[in-house]
Design a protein around this motif. Structure first.
Motif, PDB file in Angstrom:
ATOM      1  N   ILE A 158       0.827  -1.202   0.000  1.00 52.36           N
ATOM      2  CA  ILE A 158       0.000   0.000   0.000  1.00 52.36           C
ATOM      3  C   ILE A 158       0.868   1.262   0.000  1.00 52.36           C
ATOM      4  N   PHE A 159       1.960   1.232   0.727  1.00 50.82           N
ATOM      5  CA  PHE A 159       2.829   2.402   0.836  1.00 50.82           C
ATOM      6  C   PHE A 159       3.872   2.445  -0.289  1.00 50.82           C
ATOM      7  N   VAL A 160       4.406   1.277  -0.624  1.00 50.25           N
ATOM      8  CA  VAL A 160       5.418   1.210  -1.679  1.00 50.25           C
ATOM      9  C   VAL A 160       4.814   1.595  -3.028  1.00 50.25           C
ATOM     10  N   GLY A 161       3.550   1.236  -3.237  1.00 48.98           N
ATOM     11  CA  GLY A 161       2.903   1.526  -4.510  1.00 48.98           C
ATOM     12  C   GLY A 161       2.957   2.996  -4.865  1.00 48.98           C
ATOM     13  N   ILE A 162       2.539   3.858  -3.958  1.00 47.98           N
ATOM     14  CA  ILE A 162       2.502   5.286  -4.271  1.00 47.98           C
ATOM     15  C   ILE A 162       3.916   5.856  -4.395  1.00 47.98           C
ATOM     16  N   ILE A 163       4.861   5.322  -3.622  1.00 45.12           N
ATOM     17  CA  ILE A 163       6.246   5.795  -3.721  1.00 45.12           C
ATOM     18  C   ILE A 163       6.818   5.479  -5.100  1.00 45.12           C
ATOM     19  N   LEU A 164       6.574   4.264  -5.597  1.00 49.10           N
ATOM     20  CA  LEU A 164       7.111   3.880  -6.902  1.00 49.10           C
ATOM     21  C   LEU A 164       6.423   4.626  -8.039  1.00 49.10           C
ATOM     22  N   ILE A 165       5.147   4.935  -7.879  1.00 45.44           N
ATOM     23  CA  ILE A 165       4.459   5.725  -8.911  1.00 45.44           C
ATOM     24  C   ILE A 165       5.032   7.139  -8.953  1.00 45.44           C
ATOM     25  N   ILE A 166       5.295   7.710  -7.788  1.00 41.81           N
ATOM     26  CA  ILE A 166       5.929   9.033  -7.749  1.00 41.81           C
ATOM     27  C   ILE A 166       7.330   8.971  -8.349  1.00 41.81           C
ATOM     28  N   LEU A 167       8.046   7.870  -8.080  1.00 41.69           N
ATOM     29  CA  LEU A 167       9.373   7.686  -8.666  1.00 41.69           C
ATOM     30  C   LEU A 167       9.281   7.628 -10.192  1.00 41.69           C
ATOM     31  N   SER A 168       8.284   6.929 -10.726  1.00 45.18           N
ATOM     32  CA  SER A 168       8.120   6.869 -12.177  1.00 45.18           C
ATOM     33  C   SER A 168       7.839   8.254 -12.748  1.00 45.18           C
ATOM     34  N   TRP A 169       7.049   9.042 -12.019  1.00 47.99           N
ATOM     35  CA  TRP A 169       6.765  10.420 -12.431  1.00 47.99           C
ATOM     36  C   TRP A 169       8.058  11.232 -12.522  1.00 47.99           C
ATOM     37  N   GLN A 170       8.924  11.070 -11.536  1.00 46.40           N
ATOM     38  CA  GLN A 170      10.187  11.814 -11.542  1.00 46.40           C
ATOM     39  C   GLN A 170      11.133  11.298 -12.625  1.00 46.40           C
ATOM     40  N   LEU A 171      11.089   9.995 -12.898  1.00 52.34           N
ATOM     41  CA  LEU A 171      11.925   9.443 -13.964  1.00 52.34           C
ATOM     42  C   LEU A 171      11.475   9.959 -15.328  1.00 52.34           C
ATOM     43  N   PHE A 172      10.173  10.086 -15.535  1.00 54.33           N
ATOM     44  CA  PHE A 172       9.681  10.681 -16.775  1.00 54.33           C
ATOM     45  C   PHE A 172      10.142  12.137 -16.875  1.00 54.33           C
ATOM     46  N   GLY A 173      10.050  12.856 -15.753  1.00 55.70           N
ATOM     47  CA  GLY A 173      10.438  14.270 -15.749  1.00 55.70           C
ATOM     48  C   GLY A 173      11.919  14.474 -15.968  1.00 55.70           C
ATOM     49  N   LEU A 174      12.709  13.471 -15.661  1.00 53.78           N
ATOM     50  CA  LEU A 174      14.159  13.577 -15.817  1.00 53.78           C
ATOM     51  C   LEU A 174      14.562  13.745 -17.276  1.00 53.78           C
ATOM     52  N   TYR A 175      13.715  13.313 -18.187  1.00 54.70           N
ATOM     53  CA  TYR A 175      14.045  13.409 -19.614  1.00 54.70           C
ATOM     54  C   TYR A 175      14.295  14.865 -20.030  1.00 54.70           C
TER      55      TYR A 175
END
Length: 330
Positions: A112-129
């Motif tokens: 439940i907690f890891v899910g939202i953290i990894l989704i936020i991480l994916s958001w930041q990885l997309f933004g890194l481009y």
């Protein structure tokens, strides 16, 4: 009819999303086991357990609130990078449906907690481009991986996801790689200092070293329902990836990069599950996360919206039939 609801961003669509999440996850209020017991090498989750584990109602509300919040964040990430229409909650609905398929996952757990953290991480990885020189963003990503691993220790592998994304984006600055390690290591520096002050650093180090163990696949015996779900979700993920690849050829090159990042998300999750002998029940739930990113992109690109309706009905049938125990009769 269904596609009109999920492809709307109005208050009614949001209200239906919230009600759907509450209904699909309501089992957490009545389930005998409403929360996962403390886990090895998971200090933040164990802290959550000690804080609210004895309060079933509070745990249930936290669980459902986190699911709704994560669903909205998933939708925000995909819509923010034009992977789905901005006037749509389709990704949020897919997240709620897919994560509710297995009743064993309907409880408060590290997932439940890891899910939202990894989704936020994916958001930041997309933004890194578009911000490849942003060291603060890189530090935040390493920090997020560290925090996620304190809920579910196999998440340390997601540091590899950051580095693989660097390669996909052709980021070869040594400072970026080094800063990601600093961001990851800082929380563990404070944690190890705490253990040292309390005189149990050696014992805790032994726990962490033994936390990661390969699962014994020969001991698994999935039932018919699990095999059917695997077949359906597997087919949807492959079709979604193929559709995504076709769409990417018609869009800017960064969309192709995002596809590669998502594929590696799934690969890293697979490796996490493989070394999760101590966490397997809820660790397997992480396999659902990449699907909640891929499938909405596929559905949003369909011109024949009736297909979207049928897929939603199929997922809903899987959830309802599993809750009613229909598969146990076969």
């Amino acid at each position: 009819m269904i596609h009109r609801i999920v492809n709307s961003s109005g208050i009614i669509s949001l209200a239906i999303l919230v009600i759907s999440a509450i209904l699909l996850w309501s089992r957490v209020f009545i389930a005998k086991e409403h929360i996962v017991l403390p886990c090895a090498a998971s200090p933040l989750y164990n802290l959550v357990y000690l804080s609210i584990g004895g309060f079933k109602i509070i745990s249930a509300f936290v669980c459902i609130a986190m699911i709704i919040l994560t669903a909205i964040v998933v939708n925000f990430v995909l819509a923010g990078y034009d992977l789905i229409p901005r006037s749509s909650y389709i990704a949020a609905y897919i997240f709620v449906l897919i994560t509710a398929i297995f009743s064993d996952f309907i409880l408060l757990s590290p997932f439940i907690f890891v899910g939202i953290i990894l989704i936020i991480l994916s958001w930041q990885l997309f933004g890194l481009y578009d911000k490849s020189s942003s060291l603060s963003l890189v530090f935040n990503m390493g920090f997020l991986v560290s925090v996620a691993s304190m809920f579910y220790f196999p998440c340390i592998l997601f540091l590899l996801w950051i580095w693989i994304t660097f390669l996909i984006y052709r980021i070869f600055l040594w400072r970026s790689w080094f800063i990601s390690i600093i961001g990851f290591g800082l929380p563990y520096l404070f944690l190890s200092s705490w253990y040292f002050v309390n005189g149990n650093l050696g014992d805790k180090l032994s726990v962490y070293l033994n936390a990661l163990q390969f699962i014994d696949l020969s001991g698994l015996a999935p039932d018919l329902f699990v095999w059917i779900v695997i077949a359906i979700l597997g087919a949807l993920s492959l079709i979604s990836a193929a559709r995504f690849l076709k769409i990417s050829n018609e869009r800017p090159i960064k969309i192709r990069k995002f596809l590669a990042v998502m594929i590696w998300f799934y690969i890293i999750v697979l490796f996490c599950v493989m070394i999760s002998a101590n966490y397997f029940t809820f660790g397997a739930g992480l396999l659902l996360l990449p699907l909640t990113l891929m499938i909405p992109v596929f559905l949003s690109s369909l011109k024949r919206k009736v297909i979207t309706d049928w897929i939603f009905l199929l997922l809903l049938f899987l959830v309802i039939s599993e809750r009613l125990g229909l598969w146990d009769m076969l």
